[in-house]
Design a protein around this motif. Structure first.
Motif, short mmCIF file in Angstrom:
data_model
loop_
_atom_site.label_atom_id
_atom_site.label_comp_id
_atom_site.label_asym_id
_atom_site.label_seq_id
_atom_site.Cartn_x
_atom_site.Cartn_y
_atom_site.Cartn_z
N LYS A 67 1.07 -27.54 21.96
CA LYS A 67 0.47 -26.74 21.32
C LYS A 67 -0.61 -26.05 21.74
N ASP A 68 -1.08 -24.50 22.38
CA ASP A 68 -2.40 -23.80 23.17
C ASP A 68 -3.65 -24.56 21.88
N VAL A 69 -4.12 -25.32 22.75
CA VAL A 69 -5.64 -25.29 21.64
C VAL A 69 -6.30 -23.94 20.87
N GLN A 70 -5.83 -23.65 19.58
CA GLN A 70 -6.59 -22.43 19.19
C GLN A 70 -7.80 -22.03 18.86
N ASP A 71 -8.08 -21.23 18.87
CA ASP A 71 -9.45 -20.19 18.97
C ASP A 71 -10.57 -20.68 17.95
N ASP A 72 -11.36 -20.86 18.57
CA ASP A 72 -12.84 -21.67 17.44
C ASP A 72 -13.13 -20.41 16.29
N PRO A 73 -13.02 -19.86 15.18
CA PRO A 73 -13.16 -19.56 14.07
C PRO A 73 -14.34 -18.82 13.97
N GLU A 74 -14.58 -17.23 13.24
CA GLU A 74 -15.37 -16.57 13.50
C GLU A 74 -16.80 -17.45 12.62
N ASP A 75 -17.90 -16.87 12.96
CA ASP A 75 -19.16 -17.11 13.20
C ASP A 75 -19.31 -16.21 11.08
N ILE A 76 -19.43 -17.53 10.00
CA ILE A 76 -20.15 -16.61 8.77
C ILE A 76 -21.45 -16.19 8.80
N ASP A 77 -21.72 -14.99 8.13
CA ASP A 77 -23.35 -14.85 8.65
C ASP A 77 -23.74 -15.55 7.30
N GLU A 78 -25.21 -16.59 7.67
CA GLU A 78 -26.04 -17.01 7.03
C GLU A 78 -26.96 -16.03 5.41
N VAL A 79 -26.90 -16.25 4.34
CA VAL A 79 -27.23 -15.78 3.84
C VAL A 79 -28.35 -16.46 2.55
N PRO A 80 -29.50 -16.35 2.51
CA PRO A 80 -30.42 -17.64 1.47
C PRO A 80 -29.29 -17.93 0.27
N GLU A 81 -29.90 -19.35 -0.51
CA GLU A 81 -28.91 -19.72 -1.29
C GLU A 81 -29.67 -18.95 -2.86
N PRO A 82 -28.91 -19.16 -3.70
CA PRO A 82 -29.25 -18.39 -4.59
C PRO A 82 -30.40 -19.42 -5.81
N ASN A 83 -31.07 -19.39 -5.39
CA ASN A 83 -32.55 -19.55 -5.96
C ASN A 83 -33.60 -19.21 -5.63
N PRO A 84 -33.58 -18.35 -6.68
CA PRO A 84 -35.10 -17.12 -7.48
C PRO A 84 -36.04 -18.42 -7.62
N ARG A 85 -37.28 -17.49 -6.86
CA ARG A 85 -38.04 -17.87 -7.83
C ARG A 85 -38.81 -18.21 -9.14
N GLU A 86 -38.45 -17.08 -9.41
CA GLU A 86 -38.59 -16.34 -10.95
C GLU A 86 -37.16 -16.89 -11.84
#
Length: 450
Positions: free
Chosen positions: A402-421
């Motif tokens: 079969k034809d080679v499929q397209d690459d998936p869309e990139d996911i937006d990067e977000v900071p890790e959910p580690n608050p300072r306080e």
């Protein structure tokens, strides 16, 4: 490791060890001022020079050994001596019906399946030798040739007197091993008798695709499991080919229902060549082999009556002397046999005003490539030249990927959910904790209201 190195150094070549060779090599490198080794190639050149120019002492033979030296025999001398023994063979009184292969080989040469005259004469002499082995032999014929990886198998078929019954393997009827076969890989060597086969071996060989190696005692490592060696599988395949491709002109044999035997018809006349070129003129001589690996149906006492009836319906016994016209067609062909006519098709009349024709009819089986029957208006024969494989392998047509499929869309990067306080209230992890937290809050709210 030290023991292995010691064995290597002690290894000898013409009474010289590897250690002696290294010592001599080192001596030459020190004494020879003109030699200057710059790389490994120069070192290898010096080593080869020493090997080629070294004096090897060969001890002299004693007087007894010299006087008793045997003459060197060449391969062609051994071949000629075996051929002379075969040619000088004179058969005694033989009651068996021996096939005249030397004459019938001319029909095979016309259609392109024959052997040279020398091999045909050797085969004819071998038929006489085998016919003289046992006085119970009724008929002898050249069966054909099974191609193998190392050396091919020449096969001779023998039928014994029906009044003599040999012991049969368990669960096997007498008609399955009715034909006896001898094989050899050299026509001038001895012929080996193939063993009888069992019902399980015949049943298992239907599901095995195996190219013979040329060694009769080789173990068969195939799936499904085959209980036996290559000689047992070879006998099973020969019997399958024989029972499917051994033909006879219609009317030559008759089947007696009372005795369930086949005999010759007294008043039989060979049909003309034009009639032999049709499927209605030919019938199967041997019986049909069931999927059970037997000629007659075996009622297993461990099975129920309903299961036995289903097995009989799915694989019924076929009538004897069945016409080849009733065979199952192979793929898109009209039948299972290809019929060709060779030679001159003109009809002549002899001095007695009888029809005379010089054409030769060839019948070739589609399902078993290499199985042929050749005949003219006077005689016929059936032979086999092939690998002993059935033509049931479907062609492999791989599909394109079969034809080679397209690459998936990139996911937006977000900071890790580690608050300072640390938050005042932590979110519960499980459903139970959430439920208990909800109940606690409802209880606190009710107290405030009161």
């Amino acid at each position: 490791m030290e023991e292995q190195l010691q064995q290597i150094f002690n290894s000898k070549y013409k009474n010289k060890t590897l250690y002696n060779h290294f010592c001599e090599l080192y001596y030459q490198m020190q004494e020879n001022k003109y030699y200057n080794a710059k790389n490994l190639e120069d070192f290898e050149d010096l080593s080869n020079f020493i090997k080629e120019n070294r004096f090897y002492h060969v001890p002299l033979k004693s007087a007894d050994e010299v006087n008793n030296l045997k003459d060197k025999t060449f391969p062609w001398q051994e071949y000629c001596s075996k051929l002379m023994q075969l040619m000088q063979f004179k058969a005694k009184q033989i009651n068996a019906n021996i096939q005249n292969f030397l004459k019938l080989n001319t029909l095979l040469n016309i259609v392109g399946y024959g052997v040279n005259d020398e091999d045909a004469y050797i085969i004819q002499q071998c038929l006489k030798q085998i016919a003289q082995r046992d006085p119970n032999i009724q008929s002898v014929r050249f069966w054909g040739k099974i191609l193998a990886q190392q050396k091919d198998y020449f096969v001779i078929e023998v039928t014994l007197n029906k009044q003599i019954k040999e012991p049969q393997p368990p669960d096997c009827d007498e008609k399955l091993n009715e034909y006896v076969h001898y094989v050899t890989q050299d026509l001038l060597d001895d012929w080996a008798l193939l063993p009888q086969i069992t019902r399980k071996q015949m049943e298992a060989c239907r599901y095995i695709t195996y190219v013979f190696s040329g060694n009769l005692n080789k173990n068969i490592t195939q799936y499904p499991y085959f209980e036996g060696k290559e000689k047992h599988l070879l006998k099973a395949q020969i019997l399958r080919i024989t029972h499917a491709n051994l033909l006879a002109p219609r009317g030559l044999y008759k089947y007696e229902d009372e005795t369930k035997t086949i005999g010759f018809e007294d008043e039989f006349k060979m049909p003309e060549s034009a009639e032999l070129a049709t499927m209605d003129a030919w019938v199967h001589l041997p019986a049909y082999i069931l999927k059970q690996g037997r000629i007659t149906f075996y009622e297993d006492p461990s099975l129920k009556e309903e299961e036995l009836n289903q097995m009989k319906e799915s694989d019924p016994e076929q009538e004897r002397l069945k016409s080849i016209k009733d065979d199952k067609p192979f793929e898109q062909n009209e039948g299972n046999w290809l019929i060709k006519v060779f030679g001159e098709t003109q009809q002549y009349t002899n001095q007695e005003e009888q029809a005379l024709s010089y054409q030769v009819v060839l019948l070739r089986n589609y399902l078993w490539p290499g199985a042929v029957t050749v005949s003219n208006s006077n005689e016929y024969l059936s032979v086999y030249f092939g690998y002993g494989l059935k033509n049931q392998q479907h062609s492999f047509n791989p599909l394109s990927p079969k034809d080679v499929q397209d690459d998936p869309e990139d996911i937006d990067e977000v900071p890790e959910p580690n608050p300072r306080e640390q938050p005042d209230e932590l979110e519960p992890d499980s459903d139970d904790e959430r439920r208990r937290e909800q109940e606690r809050r409802e209880a606190e709210l009710q107290q405030q209201q009161e």
